[in-house]
Write a protein that holds these residues in place. Structure first.
Motif, PDB file in Angstrom:
ATOM      1  N   CYS A 239     -12.134   2.823 -53.780  1.00 51.60           N
ATOM      2  CA  CYS A 239     -12.278   2.647 -55.319  1.00 51.60           C
ATOM      3  C   CYS A 239     -13.287   1.805 -55.157  1.00 51.60           C
ATOM      4  O   CYS A 239     -13.938   1.338 -54.285  1.00 51.60           O
ATOM      5  CB  CYS A 239     -11.015   1.842 -55.672  1.00 51.60           C
ATOM      6  SG  CYS A 239     -10.773   0.187 -55.173  1.00 51.60           S
TER       7      CYS A 239
ATOM      8  N   CYS B  13      -7.521   0.166 -53.892  1.00 50.02           N
ATOM      9  CA  CYS B  13      -7.075   0.968 -52.402  1.00 50.02           C
ATOM     10  C   CYS B  13      -6.547   0.053 -51.326  1.00 50.02           C
ATOM     11  O   CYS B  13      -6.606   0.648 -50.206  1.00 50.02           O
ATOM     12  CB  CYS B  13      -8.025   2.016 -52.360  1.00 50.02           C
ATOM     13  SG  CYS B  13      -9.597   1.001 -51.554  1.00 50.02           S
TER      14      CYS B  13
ATOM     15  N   CYS C 121     -12.847  -3.816 -56.296  1.00 49.28           N
ATOM     16  CA  CYS C 121     -12.624  -5.133 -55.792  1.00 49.28           C
ATOM     17  C   CYS C 121     -14.199  -5.532 -55.690  1.00 49.28           C
ATOM     18  O   CYS C 121     -14.721  -6.405 -55.057  1.00 49.28           O
ATOM     19  CB  CYS C 121     -12.229  -5.055 -54.384  1.00 49.28           C
ATOM     20  SG  CYS C 121     -13.249  -4.022 -53.318  1.00 49.28           S
TER      21      CYS C 121
HETATM   22  S1  FES Z   1     -10.264  -2.293 -52.416  1.00 47.36           S
HETATM   23 FE1  FES Z   1     -11.023  -0.287 -52.823  1.00 47.36          FE
HETATM   24  S2  FES Z   1     -12.863  -0.447 -52.161  1.00 47.36           S
HETATM   25 FE2  FES Z   1     -12.114  -2.478 -51.973  1.00 47.36          FE
END
Ligand code: FES
Length: 113
Positions: free
Chosen positions: A45, A39, A48
């Motif tokens: 999301c 995201c 990461c």
């Molecule tokens: S890139 Fe999605 S929460 Fe960190």
């Protein structure tokens, strides 16, 4: 310039330059490390996800409630887990070490199924 280390899923260590103001996720991407970020830092999301070395965990700004909620969904959650798009590099974090988990659960993709 500050530096930081990523411990990759195969155990190898990558020490990279870590410009202040960039997130740990952006630093990983700049260095072509295989850390997702589906995201792109908008807390939608948990791909990461990284595990912060315990000696560094308390030096980070605390996670927001939204980050905590997303982290709960991360695969392989640990007590020092954080979302790397929310860790912003600063001088005090010179030497930061994080481990990249070997698997992530991509909710954005899962939802489309
Ligand atoms: S890139 Fe999605 S929460 Fe960190």
């Amino acid at each position: 310039m500050p530096k930081m280390t990523f411990i990759q899923p195969d155990g190898s260590r990558a020490e990279v330059e870590a410009p202040e103001g960039l997130s740990v996720m952006e630093i990983a991407h700049r260095n072509k490390l295989d850390l997702e970020g589906a995201c792109e830092g908008s807390l939608a999301c948990s791909t990461c996800h990284v595990v912060v070395a315990p000696e560094w965990y308390d030096k980070l700004a605390p996670a927001s409630e939204d980050e905590e909620d997303m982290l709960d969904l991360a695969f392989g959650l640990c007590s020092t887990s954080r979302l790397s798009c929310q860790i912003i590099m600063k001088k005090d974090l010179d030497g930061l070490t994080v481990t990249m988990p070997s698997a992530t659960r991509n909710m954005m993709v899962d939802k489309k199924k």
